[in-house]
Design a protein around this motif. Structure first.
Motif, mmCIF file in Angstrom:
data_model
loop_
_atom_site.group_PDB
_atom_site.id
_atom_site.type_symbol
_atom_site.label_atom_id
_atom_site.label_comp_id
_atom_site.label_asym_id
_atom_site.label_seq_id
_atom_site.Cartn_x
_atom_site.Cartn_y
_atom_site.Cartn_z
ATOM 1 N N THR A 36 -16.353 -2.779 -2.076
ATOM 2 C CA THR A 36 -16.932 -1.606 -1.434
ATOM 3 C C THR A 36 -17.547 -1.876 -0.069
ATOM 4 O OG1 THR A 36 -19.016 -1.980 -2.607
ATOM 5 C CG2 THR A 36 -17.421 -0.497 -3.645
ATOM 6 N N SER A 37 -18.233 -2.998 0.114
ATOM 7 C CA SER A 37 -19.063 -3.144 1.304
ATOM 8 C C SER A 37 -18.366 -3.793 2.484
ATOM 9 C CB SER A 37 -20.321 -3.963 0.960
ATOM 10 O OG SER A 37 -19.962 -5.273 0.573
ATOM 11 N N VAL A 38 -17.270 -4.506 2.261
ATOM 12 C CA VAL A 38 -16.630 -5.252 3.339
ATOM 13 C C VAL A 38 -15.569 -4.389 3.999
ATOM 14 C CG1 VAL A 38 -15.229 -7.270 3.897
ATOM 15 C CG2 VAL A 38 -17.084 -7.444 2.234
ATOM 16 N N ARG A 39 -15.571 -4.342 5.319
ATOM 17 C CA ARG A 39 -14.563 -3.586 6.055
ATOM 18 C C ARG A 39 -13.236 -4.333 6.024
ATOM 19 N NH1 ARG A 39 -15.659 -1.544 12.089
ATOM 20 N NH2 ARG A 39 -16.970 -0.118 10.880
ATOM 21 N N CYS A 40 -12.184 -3.620 5.670
ATOM 22 C CA CYS A 40 -10.862 -4.229 5.613
ATOM 23 C C CYS A 40 -10.190 -4.150 6.978
ATOM 24 C CB CYS A 40 -9.991 -3.523 4.581
ATOM 25 S SG CYS A 40 -10.548 -3.757 2.884
ATOM 26 N N GLY A 41 -9.279 -5.064 7.209
ATOM 27 C CA GLY A 41 -8.539 -5.071 8.462
ATOM 28 C C GLY A 41 -7.315 -4.185 8.395
ATOM 29 N N PRO A 42 -6.563 -4.085 9.496
ATOM 30 C CA PRO A 42 -5.322 -3.314 9.498
ATOM 31 C C PRO A 42 -4.282 -3.990 8.613
ATOM 32 C CG PRO A 42 -5.525 -4.581 11.508
ATOM 33 C CD PRO A 42 -6.828 -4.744 10.776
ATOM 34 N N PRO A 43 -3.251 -3.256 8.219
ATOM 35 C CA PRO A 43 -2.210 -3.875 7.387
ATOM 36 C C PRO A 43 -1.596 -5.088 8.073
ATOM 37 C CG PRO A 43 -1.958 -1.490 7.432
ATOM 38 C CD PRO A 43 -2.994 -1.827 8.468
ATOM 39 N N LEU A 44 -1.292 -6.107 7.282
ATOM 40 C CA LEU A 44 -0.550 -7.267 7.776
ATOM 41 C C LEU A 44 0.891 -7.095 7.313
ATOM 42 C CD1 LEU A 44 -2.955 -10.268 7.106
ATOM 43 C CD2 LEU A 44 -2.477 -9.137 9.273
ATOM 44 N N THR A 45 1.737 -6.633 8.203
ATOM 45 C CA THR A 45 3.126 -6.370 7.873
ATOM 46 C C THR A 45 3.977 -7.599 8.170
ATOM 47 O OG1 THR A 45 3.492 -5.439 10.076
ATOM 48 C CG2 THR A 45 2.831 -3.909 8.339
ATOM 49 N N ASP A 158 -8.445 0.274 -5.262
ATOM 50 C CA ASP A 158 -9.699 1.010 -5.360
ATOM 51 C C ASP A 158 -9.459 2.365 -4.700
ATOM 52 O OD1 ASP A 158 -12.209 2.094 -5.246
ATOM 53 O OD2 ASP A 158 -13.196 0.282 -4.518
ATOM 54 N N PHE A 159 -9.399 3.414 -5.528
ATOM 55 C CA PHE A 159 -9.051 4.740 -5.018
ATOM 56 C C PHE A 159 -10.243 5.454 -4.392
ATOM 57 C CE2 PHE A 159 -6.093 3.827 -8.554
ATOM 58 C CZ PHE A 159 -4.933 3.727 -7.808
ATOM 59 N N ARG A 160 -11.386 4.831 -4.406
ATOM 60 C CA ARG A 160 -12.606 5.319 -3.742
ATOM 61 C C ARG A 160 -13.165 6.585 -4.379
ATOM 62 N NH1 ARG A 160 -14.098 0.969 -1.529
ATOM 63 N NH2 ARG A 160 -15.123 1.894 0.278
ATOM 64 N N ASP A 161 -12.744 6.847 -5.599
ATOM 65 C CA ASP A 161 -13.316 7.970 -6.349
ATOM 66 C C ASP A 161 -13.863 7.498 -7.682
ATOM 67 O OD1 ASP A 161 -11.001 7.367 -7.710
ATOM 68 O OD2 ASP A 161 -10.241 9.423 -7.766
ATOM 69 N N GLY A 162 -14.134 6.193 -7.774
ATOM 70 C CA GLY A 162 -14.660 5.630 -9.008
ATOM 71 C C GLY A 162 -13.612 5.012 -9.907
ATOM 72 N N VAL A 163 -12.349 5.128 -9.546
ATOM 73 C CA VAL A 163 -11.260 4.594 -10.368
ATOM 74 C C VAL A 163 -10.665 3.370 -9.683
ATOM 75 C CG1 VAL A 163 -9.022 5.063 -11.415
ATOM 76 C CG2 VAL A 163 -10.758 6.870 -11.292
ATOM 77 N N VAL A 164 -10.437 2.313 -10.470
ATOM 78 C CA VAL A 164 -9.837 1.070 -9.986
ATOM 79 C C VAL A 164 -8.661 0.723 -10.895
ATOM 80 C CG1 VAL A 164 -10.195 -1.387 -9.535
ATOM 81 C CG2 VAL A 164 -12.018 0.249 -9.048
ATOM 82 N N ALA A 165 -7.567 0.233 -10.301
ATOM 83 C CA ALA A 165 -6.398 -0.166 -11.079
ATOM 84 C C ALA A 165 -5.882 -1.503 -10.559
ATOM 85 C CB ALA A 165 -5.311 0.901 -10.990
ATOM 86 N N GLN A 166 -5.015 -2.143 -11.343
ATOM 87 C CA GLN A 166 -4.420 -3.406 -10.942
ATOM 88 C C GLN A 166 -2.909 -3.333 -11.086
ATOM 89 O OE1 GLN A 166 -6.134 -7.115 -12.294
ATOM 90 N NE2 GLN A 166 -8.078 -6.148 -12.797
ATOM 91 N N GLY A 167 -2.218 -4.199 -10.336
ATOM 92 C CA GLY A 167 -0.765 -4.263 -10.413
ATOM 93 C C GLY A 167 -0.113 -4.015 -9.071
ATOM 94 N N ARG A 168 1.190 -4.269 -9.010
ATOM 95 C CA ARG A 168 1.916 -4.091 -7.747
ATOM 96 C C ARG A 168 2.167 -2.616 -7.446
ATOM 97 N NH1 ARG A 168 4.099 -7.562 -4.284
ATOM 98 N NH2 ARG A 168 3.531 -9.293 -5.653
ATOM 99 N N THR A 169 2.154 -1.771 -8.467
ATOM 100 C CA THR A 169 2.304 -0.328 -8.281
ATOM 101 C C THR A 169 1.213 0.390 -9.052
ATOM 102 O OG1 THR A 169 3.802 -0.082 -10.166
ATOM 103 C CG2 THR A 169 4.799 -0.539 -8.012
ATOM 104 N N ALA A 170 0.942 1.633 -8.649
ATOM 105 C CA ALA A 170 -0.064 2.437 -9.344
ATOM 106 C C ALA A 170 0.211 3.905 -9.067
ATOM 107 C CB ALA A 170 -1.474 2.062 -8.882
ATOM 108 N N TYR A 180 -9.776 10.224 1.241
ATOM 109 C CA TYR A 180 -10.075 8.992 0.527
ATOM 110 C C TYR A 180 -9.406 7.808 1.233
ATOM 111 C CZ TYR A 180 -11.482 12.154 -3.247
ATOM 112 O OH TYR A 180 -12.105 13.123 -3.999
ATOM 113 N N SER A 181 -10.197 6.814 1.610
ATOM 114 C CA SER A 181 -9.666 5.587 2.209
ATOM 115 C C SER A 181 -9.353 4.610 1.082
ATOM 116 C CB SER A 181 -10.672 4.981 3.191
ATOM 117 O OG SER A 181 -10.879 5.844 4.288
ATOM 118 N N VAL A 182 -8.175 4.759 0.516
ATOM 119 C CA VAL A 182 -7.778 3.925 -0.619
ATOM 120 C C VAL A 182 -7.649 2.479 -0.168
ATOM 121 C CG1 VAL A 182 -5.967 3.479 -2.310
ATOM 122 C CG2 VAL A 182 -6.636 5.839 -1.770
ATOM 123 N N ARG A 183 -8.264 1.597 -0.939
ATOM 124 C CA ARG A 183 -8.299 0.181 -0.579
ATOM 125 C C ARG A 183 -7.382 -0.629 -1.494
ATOM 126 N NH1 ARG A 183 -13.637 -3.174 0.833
ATOM 127 N NH2 ARG A 183 -13.784 -1.278 2.056
#
Length: 208
Positions: A36-45, A158-170, A180-183
């Motif tokens: 939650t607290s750390v700012r993420c960088g731009p995508p690394l493509t 982290d969907f930023r609405d209280g829900v967190v999931a794991q895996g390559r897809t969701a 929502y800034s999905v992380r």
């Protein structure tokens, strides 16, 4: 990324070094468990383009030189500084030949420049669609995401609405309108940069 110098020679006398620079920045790290607290960088493509600079390979006594780059994919470029974009993400070997204009002598590289486009950090994901209504599902996927120098990598949404999931897809449906800034976080284990997480965000707009 800087590779070892490439040496060219005539009668055992080395010319100067040639360096290969790959554009792009290292992934930003966050502490393990912090979503939650750390700012993420731009995508690394995936990086498919390289910049090469051979201006350090000079021999004043030889006079003008022509630089001929064999890019490893059938492409030949000329000039002291070149840029090239590959079509596939794979391993290549680049060779620089230096031609003495006055005599036509070709000084072939005794060493070769590895260009590894496979082992690079990729921190990116897709979200389809990016604009939905409340209750509609969004598909998230990170098919190419990787941290090749890390072990036991976990992919966390982290969907930023209280829900967190794991895996390559969701799949996720938002219950309230808003932006929502999905992380997307990649949490790996190992030395140095692998001790934390690498993350990026994309915005999802949810309409009533």
């Amino acid at each position: 990324m800087r590779v070892q110098p490439v040496t060219f020679c005539r009668t055992g006398l080395p010319l100067a070094a040639v360096f290969l620079l790959l554009a792009g920045s290292a992934a930003r790290a966050q502490q393990a468990g912090d979503t939650t607290s750390v700012r993420c960088g731009p995508p690394l493509t995936p990086m498919l383009c390289v910049d090469l600079d051979g201006r350090a390979s000079i021999d004043p006594a030889a006079g003008p030189l022509t630089y001929r780059w064999l890019m490893g994919d059938g492409t030949t470029l000329t000039g002291p500084v070149v840029s090239h974009c590959y079509k596939e993400r794979k391993n290549y070997v680049v060779q620089l030949d230096v031609v003495v204009d006055q005599t036509g002598e070709v000084r072939t590289g005794q060493k070769y420049i590895p260009v590894n486009l496979v082992r690079q950090d990729i921190v990116d994901f897709t979200a389809q669609p990016s604009r939905v209504r409340v209750g509609e599902s969004v598909a998230f996927a990170a098919p190419e995401a990787q941290l090749p120098n890390c072990q036991n990598v976990r992919l966390i949404w982290d969907f930023r609405d209280g829900v967190v999931a794991q895996g390559r897809t969701a799949q996720h449906a938002f219950r309230r309108p808003g932006t929502y800034s999905v992380r997307f976080s990649m949490r790996g284990y190992g030395a140095d940069a692998c001790t934390g997480s690498h993350c990026t965000t994309r915005e999802i707009i949810v309409e009533p």
